[in-house]
Design an enzyme around this catalytic site. Structure first.
Site, PDB file in Angstrom:
ATOM      1  N   GLU A 172       0.796  -1.228   0.000  1.00  0.00           N
ATOM      2  CA  GLU A 172       0.000   0.000   0.000  1.00  0.00           C
ATOM      3  C   GLU A 172       0.830   1.280   0.000  1.00  0.00           C
ATOM      4  O   GLU A 172       0.794   2.051   0.972  1.00  0.00           O
ATOM      5  CB  GLU A 172      -0.960   0.014   1.194  1.00  0.00           C
ATOM      6  CG  GLU A 172      -1.907  -1.170   1.220  1.00  0.00           C
ATOM      7  CD  GLU A 172      -2.999  -1.037   2.284  1.00  0.00           C
ATOM      8  OE1 GLU A 172      -2.864  -0.181   3.186  1.00  0.00           O
ATOM      9  OE2 GLU A 172      -3.977  -1.779   2.215  1.00  0.00           O
ATOM     10  N   GLU A 369      -5.505  -8.569   0.985  1.00  0.00           N
ATOM     11  CA  GLU A 369      -6.126  -8.246   2.272  1.00  0.00           C
ATOM     12  C   GLU A 369      -7.598  -7.961   2.051  1.00  0.00           C
ATOM     13  O   GLU A 369      -7.975  -7.294   1.086  1.00  0.00           O
ATOM     14  CB  GLU A 369      -5.525  -6.983   2.926  1.00  0.00           C
ATOM     15  CG  GLU A 369      -4.153  -7.150   3.494  1.00  0.00           C
ATOM     16  CD  GLU A 369      -3.629  -5.861   4.138  1.00  0.00           C
ATOM     17  OE1 GLU A 369      -4.442  -5.047   4.631  1.00  0.00           O
ATOM     18  OE2 GLU A 369      -2.409  -5.676   4.123  1.00  0.00           O
TER      19      GLU A 369
HETATM   20  C1  GBH Z   1      -4.486  -2.046   5.511  1.00  0.00           C
HETATM   21  O1  GBH Z   1      -4.621  -0.692   5.383  1.00  0.00           O
HETATM   22  C2  GBH Z   1      -3.104  -2.341   5.996  1.00  0.00           C
HETATM   23  O2  GBH Z   1      -2.315  -2.941   5.000  1.00  0.00           O
HETATM   24  C3  GBH Z   1      -3.076  -3.160   7.255  1.00  0.00           C
HETATM   25  O3  GBH Z   1      -1.814  -3.046   7.830  1.00  0.00           O
HETATM   26  C4  GBH Z   1      -4.186  -2.702   8.175  1.00  0.00           C
HETATM   27  O4  GBH Z   1      -4.110  -3.285   9.438  1.00  0.00           O
HETATM   28  C5  GBH Z   1      -5.479  -3.056   7.520  1.00  0.00           C
HETATM   29  O5  GBH Z   1      -5.562  -2.536   6.232  1.00  0.00           O
HETATM   30  C6  GBH Z   1      -6.705  -2.586   8.301  1.00  0.00           C
HETATM   31  O6  GBH Z   1      -6.705  -1.199   8.384  1.00  0.00           O
HETATM   32  O7  GBH Z   1     -11.032   6.679   5.769  1.00  0.00           O
HETATM   33  O8  GBH Z   1     -13.224   5.653   5.827  1.00  0.00           O
HETATM   34  O9  GBH Z   1     -12.356   6.450   3.726  1.00  0.00           O
HETATM   35  C7  GBH Z   1      -5.862  -0.250   4.879  1.00  0.00           C
HETATM   36  C8  GBH Z   1      -5.843   1.245   4.795  1.00  0.00           C
HETATM   37  C9  GBH Z   1      -8.211   1.532   4.875  1.00  0.00           C
HETATM   38  C10 GBH Z   1      -6.771   3.210   3.939  1.00  0.00           C
HETATM   39  C11 GBH Z   1      -9.383   2.238   4.303  1.00  0.00           C
HETATM   40  C12 GBH Z   1      -7.970   3.899   3.381  1.00  0.00           C
HETATM   41  C13 GBH Z   1     -10.251   4.375   3.729  1.00  0.00           C
HETATM   42  C14 GBH Z   1     -11.325   4.350   4.791  1.00  0.00           C
HETATM   43  N1  GBH Z   1      -7.002   1.802   4.130  1.00  0.00           N
HETATM   44  N2  GBH Z   1      -9.101   3.657   4.217  1.00  0.00           N
HETATM   45  S1  GBH Z   1     -12.036   5.900   5.044  1.00  0.00           S
END
Ligand code: GBH
Length: 466
Positions: A172, A369
């Site tokens: 990511e 994921e």
């Molecule tokens: C992943 O990140 C990571 O790779 C992992 O380490 C982590 O634990 C897992 O997911 C769970 O978070 O702000 O409501 O629009 C995911 C990161 C999650 C970033 C969703 C963008 C948008 C949600 N992403 N987020 S919102």
């Protein structure tokens, strides 16, 4: 703890990979053991106000000393693959120079344990734990970091390349660049839009250099399968006339990565949209060719979905992590939400996978994921009945199956996560595990969702919710 395989309601293709994912900083703990250097997440977590409750990387799941038990757990679930990350500061405590034997040795033992259990290791080189010394020199805004990353990749390929076939360079880069350098929600916590775009490029350059380093350094007999993992956004318009908003958000979220990886360079419209921040002169001749180094598969992390619309004032800055974004409004998440507040939209996974598949028709895809945080309740008898998480997995696996039926070359699926762990800025407050972790005793207890996923993996497809 698992029952005999049953005939699935929906069968996945023969050979489909069933995995779980974790990341080093989120599970290992023991952050000062055996010469591990400091990472930007150690620094960030120790900075007041950055992480909920001031939680840091200790104890996490103490996986560093409990990895044997954790591998046995994965095996007991009947899974084929384990996606984990390597902590760069355990290998090079200051991000450059000779490798730390004790750090190498840990991943050596982990890989051997996995292979001994019949589990395919899928190693990620960078899941956000940059050595602090490199951040002190500018971090991902500094082009030198790309070269340091390739050296680290070479060290790992030489050491594990005889046994690890599946590699991911970055997890990511969207998060590293935009949460780390634009809105500051993640380490290193900087809030400079230009730095975010420099970081995008130096992450992607580091990726390309690392791909080449891995191919050049693995033992001759090994045939590595190399990838990058992207958290691509599923962006939908609110209504007719909102396509311009989709174009902008898709550009900065998705095409800024997919462009140089698969389509010959950074998209012109993204450069135009960000011309008020930079002329992109940090991209040097030849860089895009390096970034385009051929890949064997692409990892996609999917959790949620986004709806956007155009603002009347096309120049009005859009608050949030996307650097320089203007003239767009992002709508609030709609019900149903997960426990962390993210909208649940399984159909978004179908749209995203079919789109990437159209974009890159030959490329094998993996969902690297997918999962959901919910607050769990431990019953009197110790069991955890996490039916909401189970339903999330059921719906998203049905979506993955639907995408395959539509012709998507999807080869495997990794649940996030094997066990509850350190959820970054949320600390230990959010639980994503198929397995519950008691952070006082470090006891692991497979949740109802984990038992169900285990039956899915053994059956090779979706089984009834019992
Ligand atoms: C992943 O990140 C990571 O790779 C992992 O380490 C982590 O634990 C897992 O997911 C769970 O978070 O702000 O409501 O629009 C995911 C990161 C999650 C970033 C969703 C963008 C948008 C949600 N992403 N987020 S919102």
């Amino acid at each position: 703890t698992t029952t005999a395989p049953v005939t699935p309601l929906l069968r996945f293709p023969e050979g489909f990979r069933w995995g779980v994912a974790t990341a080093a900083f989120q599970i290992e703990g023991h952050t000062t053991a055996d010469g591990r250097g400091q990472s930007i997440w150690d620094t960030f977590a120790a900075t007041p106000g950055k992480v909920l409750n001031g939680d840091g990387g200790d104890p996490a799941c103490e996986h560093y000393v409990r990895y044997r038990e954790d591998v046995a757990l994965i095996k007991s679930l009947g899974l084929t693959d384990y996606r984990f990350s390597i902590a760069w500061p355990r290998i090079q405590p200051t991000g450059s120079g000779p490798a730390n034997e004790a750090g190498l040795d840990f991943y050596d033992r982990l890989v051997d344990e996995l292979l001994g259990a019949g589990i395919n290791p899928v190693a990620t080189l960078y899941h956000w734990d940059l050595p602090q010394a490199l951040e002190d020199a500018g971090g991902w805004t500094n082009r030198e970091t790309s070269y340091r990353f390739a050296e680290y990749a070479e060290i790992m390929a030489r050491r594990l390349g005889d046994r690890v076939r599946d590699w991911s360079t970055l997890n990511e880069p969207w998060c590293s660049a935009y949460l780390g350098y634009v809105n500051g929600h993640h380490a290193p916590g900087r809030t400079e839009p230009l730095a975010g775009l420099q970081a995008v490029h130096h992450l992607m350059l580091g990726h390309g250099l690392a791909v080449r380093a891995i191919r050049d350094s693995v033992p001759a007999q090994a045939s590595p399968r190399i990838s990058v993992v992207l958290n691509l956004a599923q962006v939908d318009p609110v209504g007719e006339g909102d396509e311009e908003a989709v174009r902008k958000v898709d550009g900065l979220s998705n095409r800024v990565f997919l462009g140089p990886l698969f389509h010959g360079g950074y998209p012109e419209d993204v450069k135009d949209d960000t011309a008020h921040l930079t002329d992109w002169s940090f991209v040097q001749d030849g860089d895009e060719k390096i970034i385009a180094s051929p890949l064997d598969w692409l990892g996609i992390n999917y959790y949620t979905t986004t709806r956007v619309r155009v603002l009347e004032d096309a120049e009005a800055p859009t608050p949030g992590p996307l650097p320089g974004l203007r003239g767009v409004e992002q709508l609030p998440a709609r019900e149903p939400l997960t426990g962390i507040g993210w909208e649940q939209d399984p159909s978004g996974l179908v749209r995203l996978l079919t789109r990437v598949s159209r974009d890159c028709p030959e490329l094998p895809l993996f969902v690297t994921e997918n999962g959901a945080a919910f607050p769990d309740t431990v019953a009197e008898d110790g069991s955890i009945d996490d039916i909401e998480r189970l339903a999330y997995y059921d719906a998203h696996l049905r979506a993955a199956h639907e995408a395959i039926e539509q012709g998507v070359n999807l080869r495997g699926y990794f649940a996030w996560s094997l066990m509850d762990n350190y959820e970054w800025a949320f600390g230990y407050s959010q639980r994503f595990g198929l397995t519950h972790v008691d952070y006082e005793t470090q006891t692991r207890t497979v949740k109802r969702s984990g038992h169900w996923y285990s039956r899915v993996a053994r059956a090779g497809g979706i089984v009834p919710i019992d």
